[in-house]
Design a protein around this motif. Structure first.
Motif, PDB file in Angstrom:
ATOM      1  N   UNK A 250       0.832  -1.209   0.000  1.00 17.05           N
ATOM      2  CA  UNK A 250       0.000   0.000   0.000  1.00 17.05           C
ATOM      3  C   UNK A 250       0.865   1.256   0.000  1.00 17.05           C
ATOM      4  N   UNK A 251       1.902   1.254   0.834  1.00 17.14           N
ATOM      5  CA  UNK A 251       2.755   2.441   0.947  1.00 17.14           C
ATOM      6  C   UNK A 251       3.503   2.731  -0.351  1.00 17.14           C
ATOM      7  N   UNK A 252       3.948   1.694  -1.020  1.00 13.04           N
ATOM      8  CA  UNK A 252       4.697   1.891  -2.263  1.00 13.04           C
ATOM      9  C   UNK A 252       3.820   2.470  -3.366  1.00 13.04           C
ATOM     10  N   UNK A 253       2.493   2.260  -3.277  1.00 15.98           N
ATOM     11  CA  UNK A 253       1.579   2.756  -4.307  1.00 15.98           C
ATOM     12  C   UNK A 253       0.870   4.039  -3.900  1.00 15.98           C
ATOM     13  N   UNK A 254       0.941   4.395  -2.621  1.00 21.01           N
ATOM     14  CA  UNK A 254       0.185   5.548  -2.121  1.00 21.01           C
ATOM     15  C   UNK A 254       0.854   6.870  -2.515  1.00 21.01           C
ATOM     16  N   UNK A 255       0.049   7.864  -2.974  1.00 22.66           N
ATOM     17  CA  UNK A 255       0.624   9.181  -3.285  1.00 22.66           C
ATOM     18  C   UNK A 255       1.015   9.962  -2.031  1.00 22.66           C
TER      19      UNK A 255
END
Length: 483
Positions: A250-255
């Motif tokens: 999630x963190x790697x894809x979150x803006x």
């Protein structure tokens, strides 16, 4: 903009407020331990539920620290700090007037939530208030000492309050202190905005990492009852691991990630957090076993146990002053391995206890070295974890080091107490009961010494920079990041 001290008063009042807050937050992790028998008798607790008077606080505190640090960055450290203090004070009042098992446990849950808000906010306020270098190192030294002092003072004050005023006062004492600190913070801390919610808040990431941390700590707490190899324990660890993996995705894809993994490019921060798990792992298990040894093996009363640990408290105060100055002069890489070696030596000496050990020959030197090593290593770890980090991520860095320390305490308590119980069980029926228990204490203390020894090796390998960067270097780093 960041929280800064009111120019009318200077930074001394700010440091006093932050350290007082850290003291009561850490105090509440241990102050209740000695009061547990009185609480059980007064509220008719079952043995199974009694442990949750202590564990409910630790569970929420450790599980929500990372979230608390990030929220402080977004909504403003001063605002969250004061709101956390008010919530903590009200929960303490509710705990003191609790009339049943579940009222008290519920109040402890709220106390833990409030502590998870207060602690990283306080550390991040300190980080951005004091300039990099000697001034910040000394401030962090005093702040770090509060952890060791608060933990041991909890055992001492818990005995005094329970014996002379009643168990309710281990909670009620927090109310006036918390209210006074909150009111003074309104006066002496300037109001400054946080990053703002308009930049985004990573709700899915917050939910997954918080749930994973709470489940991890809960599982560790339950290992003593359910065992390490049970299907429930292994399954819970597995679910927690999956939640952490999902969090990373999630963190790697979150803006607008809750945890910007770029923060781990700071080698000192990463190394400090890894070592902190081991160093903190020694604390909970050692204090737990030491309290049991003094009361059950040597027959000390609750008050005598607190008095016996006073030299340990004095050692933490001395180490705070020495360690902060030593880091400024010699650097983290020199001070930390030496402190961890002293830490390991004290724990090794405690592992030599017998059923009738001399306080002056074994316990006093062992606890003195333990105290010196505890604070002597904790302060350079905190300095390494927050130094060189941009102010916009100070709350995150503070939340990370606070979280790893609390997780380390939970892991250490679970591992050390399990090993002690297992060794005791192996000797039960072969030797007298007291001797079997002491064999378990010896194994537990030796395990803690092993944790500290591994920490020495990691400190030498992972923290190779000689000194914390100077203020001009930090300014250049921040300017480069802003570009």
């Amino acid at each position: 903009m960041e929280t800064v001290p009111n120019p009318k008063t200077g930074s001394f009042i700010v440091l006093l407020l932050l350290c007082s807050t850290q003291f009561i937050v850490v105090l509440d992790t241990t102050v209740v331990n000695i009061a547990l028998p009185a609480i059980q008798q007064a509220l008719d607790f079952t043995p199974q539920n009694l442990q949750w008077v202590a564990n409910a606080y630790q569970l929420m505190f450790a599980g929500l620290l990372l979230l608390g640090g990030r929220i402080a960055d977004i909504f403003g450290r001063r605002k969250l700090f004061i709101l956390g203090l008010i919530l903590f004070s009200l929960a303490s009042l509710a705990a003191g007037f609790g009339l049943s098992e579940w009222e008290l446990i519920a109040a402890r849950v709220v106390q833990g939530i409030a502590a998870a808000i207060i602690s990283p906010a306080a550390l991040s306020i300190l980080t951005v208030t004091f300039p990099q270098g000697r001034e910040r190192d000394r401030a962090l030294g005093v702040f770090g000492a509060m952890a060791g002092i608060g933990a041991v003072a909890g055992l001492f004050l818990g005995g005094i309050l329970t014996q002379f005023l009643g168990w309710q006062w281990v909670f009620l004492i927090n109310f006036p202190v918390g209210v006074v600190i909150a009111l003074l913070s309104l006066v002496y801390l300037e109001k400054q905005p946080g990053l703002g919610i308009e930049k985004g808040f990573d709700l899915p990431g917050a939910l997954t990492v918080t749930t994973g941390l709470v489940l991890l700590v809960y599982t560790l707490v339950q290992t003593g009852e359910r065992g390490w190899s049970s299907l429930w324990t292994l399954g819970s660890f597995g679910v927690a691991l999956l939640l952490f993996i999902l969090f990373v995705v999630i963190e790697l894809k979150s803006p607008a990630p809750m945890v910007d993994f770029a923060i781990f490019r700071y080698r000192r921060l990463t190394g400090a957090n890894l070592i902190a798990i081991l160093a903190a792992g020694c604390i909970g298990g050692t204090l737990f076993l030491l309290t049991l040894y003094l009361q059950q093996a040597l027959g000390y009363s609750a008050l005598e146990t607190g008095l016996a640990l006073l030299p340990f408290e004095f050692a933490t105060v001395f180490a705070a002053t020495f360690s902060a100055r030593a880091v400024t002069r010699y650097g983290v890489r020199v001070v930390l391995p030496i402190s961890l070696t002293v830490y390991a030596a004290g724990l090794f000496l405690l592992s030599r206890v017998e059923t009738d050990s001399s306080y002056l020959l074994i316990l006093l030197p062992g606890t003195l070295l333990f105290g010196l090593g505890l604070t002597g290593s904790g302060i350079p770890l905190t300095i390494a974890a927050v130094s060189g980090v941009p102010h916009s991520q100070a709350g995150l860095a503070s939340g990370l080091i606070s979280t790893t320390q609390q997780i380390g305490i939970s892991i250490g308590l679970a591992v050390i107490s399990t090993i002690a119980a297992s060794v005791t069980a192996n000797f039960t029926g072969i030797v007298p009961a007291k001797e079997a228990a002491v064999q378990g204490y010896q194994a537990g203390f030796l395990t803690a010494a092993g944790f500290a020894a591994v920490g020495v090796v990691l400190a030498l390998v992972l923290l190779r920079e000689k000194k914390v960067p100077t203020e001009p270097v930090i300014a250049e780093q921040l300017e480069e990041i802003s570009r």
